[in-house]
Design a protein around this motif. Structure first.
Motif, PDB file in Angstrom:
ATOM      1  N   GLU A  35       9.861  -0.654   4.254  1.00 46.86           N
ATOM      2  CA  GLU A  35      10.704  -0.965   4.074  1.00 46.86           C
ATOM      3  C   GLU A  35      10.944  -2.049   5.321  1.00 46.86           C
ATOM      4  O   GLU A  35      10.896  -3.620   5.907  1.00 46.86           O
ATOM      5  N   ALA A  36      10.859  -0.806   6.148  1.00 46.81           N
ATOM      6  CA  ALA A  36      10.754  -1.703   8.262  1.00 46.81           C
ATOM      7  C   ALA A  36      10.055  -3.310   7.561  1.00 46.81           C
ATOM      8  O   ALA A  36      10.351  -3.758   8.087  1.00 46.81           O
ATOM      9  N   VAL A  37       8.544  -2.670   7.618  1.00 39.67           N
ATOM     10  CA  VAL A  37       7.608  -3.896   7.650  1.00 39.67           C
ATOM     11  C   VAL A  37       7.864  -4.985   6.850  1.00 39.67           C
ATOM     12  O   VAL A  37       8.213  -6.173   6.769  1.00 39.67           O
ATOM     13  N   LEU A  38       9.418  -4.684   5.724  1.00 42.53           N
ATOM     14  CA  LEU A  38       9.809  -5.817   5.003  1.00 42.53           C
ATOM     15  C   LEU A  38      10.441  -6.766   5.585  1.00 42.53           C
ATOM     16  O   LEU A  38      10.073  -7.684   5.577  1.00 42.53           O
ATOM     17  N   ARG A  39      10.806  -5.598   6.152  1.00 39.43           N
ATOM     18  CA  ARG A  39      11.717  -6.557   6.781  1.00 39.43           C
ATOM     19  C   ARG A  39      11.445  -7.120   7.759  1.00 39.43           C
ATOM     20  O   ARG A  39      12.318  -8.372   7.758  1.00 39.43           O
ATOM     21  N   GLU A  40      10.589  -6.288   8.239  1.00 39.62           N
ATOM     22  CA  GLU A  40       9.901  -7.063   9.416  1.00 39.62           C
ATOM     23  C   GLU A  40       9.194  -9.213   8.854  1.00 39.62           C
ATOM     24  O   GLU A  40       9.157  -9.305   9.903  1.00 39.62           O
ATOM     25  N   CYS A  41       9.045  -8.610   7.988  1.00 37.31           N
ATOM     26  CA  CYS A  41       7.990 -10.094   7.397  1.00 37.31           C
ATOM     27  C   CYS A  41       8.620 -10.693   7.448  1.00 37.31           C
ATOM     28  O   CYS A  41       8.906 -12.675   7.376  1.00 37.31           O
ATOM     29  N   PHE A  42      10.572 -10.845   7.081  1.00 36.97           N
ATOM     30  CA  PHE A  42      11.728 -11.478   6.795  1.00 36.97           C
ATOM     31  C   PHE A  42      11.865 -11.998   8.217  1.00 36.97           C
ATOM     32  O   PHE A  42      12.620 -12.130   9.052  1.00 36.97           O
ATOM     33  N   GLU A  43      11.835 -13.423   7.836  1.00 41.00           N
ATOM     34  CA  GLU A  43      12.276 -14.651   8.773  1.00 41.00           C
ATOM     35  C   GLU A  43      12.994 -15.596   7.871  1.00 41.00           C
ATOM     36  O   GLU A  43      12.247 -15.509   6.735  1.00 41.00           O
ATOM     37  N   GLU A  44      13.709 -16.889   7.868  1.00 41.97           N
ATOM     38  CA  GLU A  44      14.318 -17.815   7.150  1.00 41.97           C
ATOM     39  C   GLU A  44      13.226 -18.753   6.134  1.00 41.97           C
ATOM     40  O   GLU A  44      12.626 -18.474   4.954  1.00 41.97           O
ATOM     41  N   SER A  45      11.838 -18.743   6.915  1.00 43.98           N
ATOM     42  CA  SER A  45      11.427 -19.598   6.365  1.00 43.98           C
ATOM     43  C   SER A  45       9.870 -19.133   6.269  1.00 43.98           C
ATOM     44  O   SER A  45       8.742 -19.708   6.062  1.00 43.98           O
ATOM     45  N   ARG A  46       9.939 -17.756   5.196  1.00 43.63           N
ATOM     46  CA  ARG A  46       9.199 -17.136   4.910  1.00 43.63           C
ATOM     47  C   ARG A  46       9.105 -16.663   3.717  1.00 43.63           C
ATOM     48  O   ARG A  46      10.313 -16.609   2.743  1.00 43.63           O
ATOM     49  N   VAL A  47       8.065 -17.122   2.894  1.00 45.87           N
ATOM     50  CA  VAL A  47       7.716 -16.715   1.166  1.00 45.87           C
ATOM     51  C   VAL A  47       6.842 -15.341   1.712  1.00 45.87           C
ATOM     52  O   VAL A  47       5.843 -15.085   2.266  1.00 45.87           O
ATOM     53  N   ILE A  48       7.213 -13.774   0.830  1.00 48.50           N
ATOM     54  CA  ILE A  48       6.492 -12.613   1.462  1.00 48.50           C
ATOM     55  C   ILE A  48       5.988 -13.266  -0.324  1.00 48.50           C
ATOM     56  O   ILE A  48       6.636 -12.429  -1.211  1.00 48.50           O
ATOM     57  N   ILE A  49       3.924 -12.339  -0.296  1.00 47.39           N
ATOM     58  CA  ILE A  49       3.824 -12.795  -1.070  1.00 47.39           C
ATOM     59  C   ILE A  49       3.117 -10.244  -1.082  1.00 47.39           C
ATOM     60  O   ILE A  49       1.986 -10.307  -0.324  1.00 47.39           O
ATOM     61  N   LEU A  50       3.771  -9.701  -2.226  1.00 47.53           N
ATOM     62  CA  LEU A  50       3.139  -8.110  -2.369  1.00 47.53           C
ATOM     63  C   LEU A  50       2.214  -8.300  -2.788  1.00 47.53           C
ATOM     64  O   LEU A  50       2.409  -8.675  -4.587  1.00 47.53           O
ATOM     65  N   THR A  51       0.832  -7.872  -3.000  1.00 40.64           N
ATOM     66  CA  THR A  51      -0.204  -7.768  -3.646  1.00 40.64           C
ATOM     67  C   THR A  51      -0.151  -6.215  -3.989  1.00 40.64           C
ATOM     68  O   THR A  51      -0.732  -5.647  -3.150  1.00 40.64           O
ATOM     69  N   ASP A  52      -1.052  -6.316  -5.129  1.00 39.95           N
ATOM     70  CA  ASP A  52      -1.122  -4.726  -5.185  1.00 39.95           C
ATOM     71  C   ASP A  52      -0.186  -3.647  -4.740  1.00 39.95           C
ATOM     72  O   ASP A  52      -0.448  -2.779  -4.663  1.00 39.95           O
ATOM     73  N   MET A  53       1.365  -3.963  -4.727  1.00 36.10           N
ATOM     74  CA  MET A  53       2.123  -3.374  -4.639  1.00 36.10           C
ATOM     75  C   MET A  53       3.535  -3.937  -4.807  1.00 36.10           C
ATOM     76  O   MET A  53       3.374  -5.042  -5.007  1.00 36.10           O
ATOM     77  N   GLY A  54       4.390  -2.653  -4.546  1.00 38.24           N
ATOM     78  CA  GLY A  54       5.546  -3.744  -4.383  1.00 38.24           C
ATOM     79  C   GLY A  54       6.988  -3.420  -6.003  1.00 38.24           C
ATOM     80  O   GLY A  54       7.804  -3.014  -5.887  1.00 38.24           O
ATOM     81  N   SER A  55       5.660  -3.245  -7.395  1.00 40.78           N
ATOM     82  CA  SER A  55       6.596  -2.839  -8.516  1.00 40.78           C
ATOM     83  C   SER A  55       7.179  -1.260  -8.426  1.00 40.78           C
ATOM     84  O   SER A  55       8.076  -1.536  -9.301  1.00 40.78           O
ATOM     85  N   GLY A  56       6.871  -0.559  -7.843  1.00 40.06           N
ATOM     86  CA  GLY A  56       6.989   0.604  -7.617  1.00 40.06           C
ATOM     87  C   GLY A  56       8.819   1.129  -6.571  1.00 40.06           C
ATOM     88  O   GLY A  56       9.035   1.891  -6.617  1.00 40.06           O
ATOM     89  N   ASN A  57       8.526  -0.420  -6.198  1.00 39.66           N
ATOM     90  CA  ASN A  57       9.808   0.266  -4.827  1.00 39.66           C
ATOM     91  C   ASN A  57      10.673  -0.923  -5.057  1.00 39.66           C
ATOM     92  O   ASN A  57      11.408  -1.647  -4.034  1.00 39.66           O
ATOM     93  N   LEU A  58      10.839  -1.579  -6.376  1.00 41.46           N
ATOM     94  CA  LEU A  58      12.322  -2.845  -6.161  1.00 41.46           C
ATOM     95  C   LEU A  58      13.413  -2.382  -5.959  1.00 41.46           C
ATOM     96  O   LEU A  58      14.530  -3.525  -5.906  1.00 41.46           O
ATOM     97  N   ASP A  59      13.609  -1.024  -5.675  1.00 37.98           N
ATOM     98  CA  ASP A  59      14.742  -0.386  -4.997  1.00 37.98           C
ATOM     99  C   ASP A  59      15.493  -1.261  -4.707  1.00 37.98           C
ATOM    100  O   ASP A  59      16.217  -1.847  -4.123  1.00 37.98           O
ATOM    101  N   VAL A  60      14.131  -1.276  -2.694  1.00 38.37           N
ATOM    102  CA  VAL A  60      14.115  -1.312  -2.114  1.00 38.37           C
ATOM    103  C   VAL A  60      14.007  -2.776  -1.733  1.00 38.37           C
ATOM    104  O   VAL A  60      15.165  -3.698  -1.376  1.00 38.37           O
ATOM    105  N   ILE A  61      13.113  -3.649  -2.043  1.00 38.81           N
ATOM    106  CA  ILE A  61      13.118  -5.281  -2.678  1.00 38.81           C
ATOM    107  C   ILE A  61      14.019  -5.827  -2.947  1.00 38.81           C
ATOM    108  O   ILE A  61      14.374  -6.819  -2.670  1.00 38.81           O
ATOM    109  N   SER A  62      14.824  -5.598  -4.140  1.00 36.88           N
ATOM    110  CA  SER A  62      16.001  -6.007  -4.578  1.00 36.88           C
ATOM    111  C   SER A  62      16.953  -5.798  -4.159  1.00 36.88           C
ATOM    112  O   SER A  62      18.161  -6.804  -4.159  1.00 36.88           O
ATOM    113  N   LYS A  63      17.137  -5.048  -2.924  1.00 35.49           N
ATOM    114  CA  LYS A  63      18.214  -4.651  -1.981  1.00 35.49           C
ATOM    115  C   LYS A  63      18.378  -5.409  -0.620  1.00 35.49           C
ATOM    116  O   LYS A  63      19.291  -6.169  -0.442  1.00 35.49           O
ATOM    117  N   ILE A  64      17.348  -6.451  -0.292  1.00 36.93           N
ATOM    118  CA  ILE A  64      16.708  -7.362   0.860  1.00 36.93           C
ATOM    119  C   ILE A  64      17.449  -7.880   0.799  1.00 36.93           C
ATOM    120  O   ILE A  64      17.255  -9.690  -0.581  1.00 36.93           O
TER     121      ILE A  64
END
Ligand code: C5P
Ligand code: C5P
Ligand code: ZN
Length: 514
Positions: free
Chosen positions: A110-139
């Motif tokens: 989660e910490a890495v994902l938050r770090e990647c987040f800035e207003e002007s960014r699109v995050i593409i998670l490849t080979d990961m993410g589907s098992g972490n939708l609980d965290v991603i959907s909260k952000i």
């Protein structure tokens, strides 16, 4: 100007330099993003329509955001499939001339994902993410996340996730055998630009790296077959059938035999002197004159003789017939890669990417996968592959010979890697060893962050009989305050150290459940 753009294509640590040179070269002939709205031919099979449509939606979203001038962060896993996925999306973005960064991580955090987040960014998670939708959907900003994955998804969070989610499980396909993370990334990339068909070999490498070819004749099946077809039709790949000796064109015969890790041949894998003695004992010459022979030099008769003797030897060691059959099958040859190099054959290429990722050289792996073939890069990658093979063989032999490391219980095989197996190599050791058993295998070791990493594998027969090791890992990990998930045949978990015994007990109970 070109250099300024190149800087934003930061690809991690010192490989940035390589990438700068590489990017400069590539941008000269670049093609702007061309959204390919029609379905690519190979993907017209109706079994795959749902997945293909979802990938098209992801491509449309990425295309739209790129025209808004947003910065893209591609997050991928450090194993072969992860690095190949990151490189596929990276290369597709590079061709669109959008600024991006590829970042490889040991696991979703989660910490890495938050770090990647800035207003002007699109995050593409490849080979990961589907098992972490609980965290991603909260952000906050979750609507700017694209997940291109093949792990079992957290179904209960699918509706809550506001971004784009492309996953074969949502369309009745199996992410453990039908398509890998790089395969999903490839479909999306092909929608972005039909020229990205030249990334199909990377998606084959990713699938092979995730052992999706553990089928009859070691053939890739499901959607992977369509990707192989793309690569063959673009004259980038050819299929060869025969004995699956790794290093067909690069290694001396006995070295090739000793470097065979899947299937693992006890007493030969990792032991060049014993492999040499084995070849001599069955009268297969290892030299022609003063020159060492390679597997490619074997005549048909010699290949058959070697196969028959290996089969008899492995059977005498109690190895299951199904596993022995993995000695023969399809090899995918990348015809544009130089002969006599590890990049020429997809299994070796995948071992090389795994080596880079698992020995901490993520940037090197991504640089290779994105096409860097400069002498220094190649030499470093080959040396990394050698070091990886040596470490694995040593670890494997250590575990196999030590009964306190390899414990056979009623429910499963336990591999205790504490203080021996580095966390990044646990997965490979688990995969290799699991092939020798018809029980589930649970391997664990300590992480540098004071947690326990678990790699679990289940034989296909048990999975067909209803065992889902990913669900078991997810449930057991949750009960002890950790996280877990993966695929039906291969999954993992991260749990607190003090909960290890409790975790194993829960897993054992879940495995016993009818
Ligand atoms: O995270 P990812 O999906 O890329 O990793 C899948 C893991 O499962 C790989 O480490 C792969 O080796 C392992 N696997 C396995 N046996 C299979 C399929 C996958 O050990 N039949
Ligand atoms: O690390 P290893 O290759 O053993 O993991 C097997 C599979 O389980 C991989 O696909 C990995 O991404 C997944 N996994 C997971 N959650 C964890 C650990 C592993 O989804 N906490
Ligand atoms: Zn994967």
């Amino acid at each position: 100007m070109l250099f300024k753009q190149a800087e934003s294509y930061a690809i991690l640590d010192r490989y940035l330099i390589i990438q700068k040179t590489y990017v400069r070269r590539l941008l000269i002939g670049r093609i702007r993003g061309i959204l390919n709205k029609s379905s690519p031919n190979a993907f017209k099979d109706e079994r795959f329509q749902g997945l293909v449509d979802a990938a098209r939606e992801a491509a449309e979203f990425i295309d739209e955001k790129s025209s808004e001038g947003l910065f893209f962060v591609v997050l991928c896993h450090i194993d072969c499939d992860g690095l190949a996925s990151g490189a596929i999306v990276g290369k597709a973005l590079m061709r669109m001339n959008v600024p991006f960064q590829v970042r490889a991580v040991k696991q979703f955090e989660e910490a890495v994902l938050r770090e990647c987040f800035e207003e002007s960014r699109v995050i593409i998670l490849t080979d990961m993410g589907s098992g972490n939708l609980d965290v991603i959907s909260k952000i906050d900003g979750g609507e700017r996340v694209v997940v291109l994955d093949h792990h079992q998804p957290m179904l209960e969070y699918i509706k809550k996730f506001k971004g784009i989610h492309v996953n074969p499980h949502l369309f009745g396909l199996n992410g453990a055998s039908d398509i890998s993370g790089s395969g999903v990334s490839y479909i999306m990339a092909k929608f972005l630009n039909p020229l990205n068909i030249d990334l199909s070999p990377l998606a084959v490498v990713g699938a092979v790296g995730d052992m999706q070819n553990k089928n009859e004749e070691r053939r890739l099946i499901g959607f992977n077959e369509a990707i192989v077809r793309d690569a063959v039709e673009s004259s980038l790949l050819k299929i060869e059938r025969g004995l699956m000796l790794s290093g067909r064109e690069t290694k001396r015969l006995h070295e090739a035999l000793a470097s065979m890790l899947t299937p693992f041949i006890p007493g030969i894998s990792g032991e060049e002197d014993k492999a040499l003695a084995f070849l001599v004992s069955i009268d297969i010459p290892v030299k022609t004159g003063q020159f060492w022979r390679t597997p490619a030099d074997l005549t048909k008769d010699e290949e058959e003789k070697l196969l028959n003797n290996l089969t008899a030897y492995m059977a005498s060691k109690g190895i299951a017939q199904e596993e022995i059959m993995q000695l023969v099958g399809e090899s995918y040859i990348l015809v544009n890669e130089q002969r006599f190099t590890p990049l020429r054959e997809c299994r070796e290429y995948s071992a090389l990417l795994n080596a880079c990722g698992r020995l901490g050289k993520y940037g090197l792996g991504i640089a290779i996968a994105m096409g860097d073939r400069s002498r220094n890069t190649l030499n470093e990658a080959y040396a990394t592959l050698d070091a990886y093979r040596r470490s694995l063989a040593t670890l494997m032999n250590e575990v196999v010979r030590n009964p306190s490391r390899l414990i056979n219980t009623d429910e499963f095989i336990i591999v205790n890697g504490s203080g021996l197996i580095p966390e990044t190599l646990l997965s490979t050791v688990a995969s290799i060893l699991s092939s020798n058993y018809i029980k589930p295998l649970i391997a664990f070791t300590d992480t540098s962050e004071g947690m326990v990493k678990v790699s679990a594998r289940a034989p296909r027969q048990l999975v067909n009989a209803g065992i889902n090791i990913a669900s078991i890992m997810a449930e057991a990990a949750k009960l002890v305050g950790g996280t877990g998930g993966g695929h039906d045949v291969a999954a993992g978990a991260l749990i607190p150290v003090e909960k290890r015994s409790e975790f194993l007990k829960i897993v054992s109970n879940l495995l016993r459940k009818p």
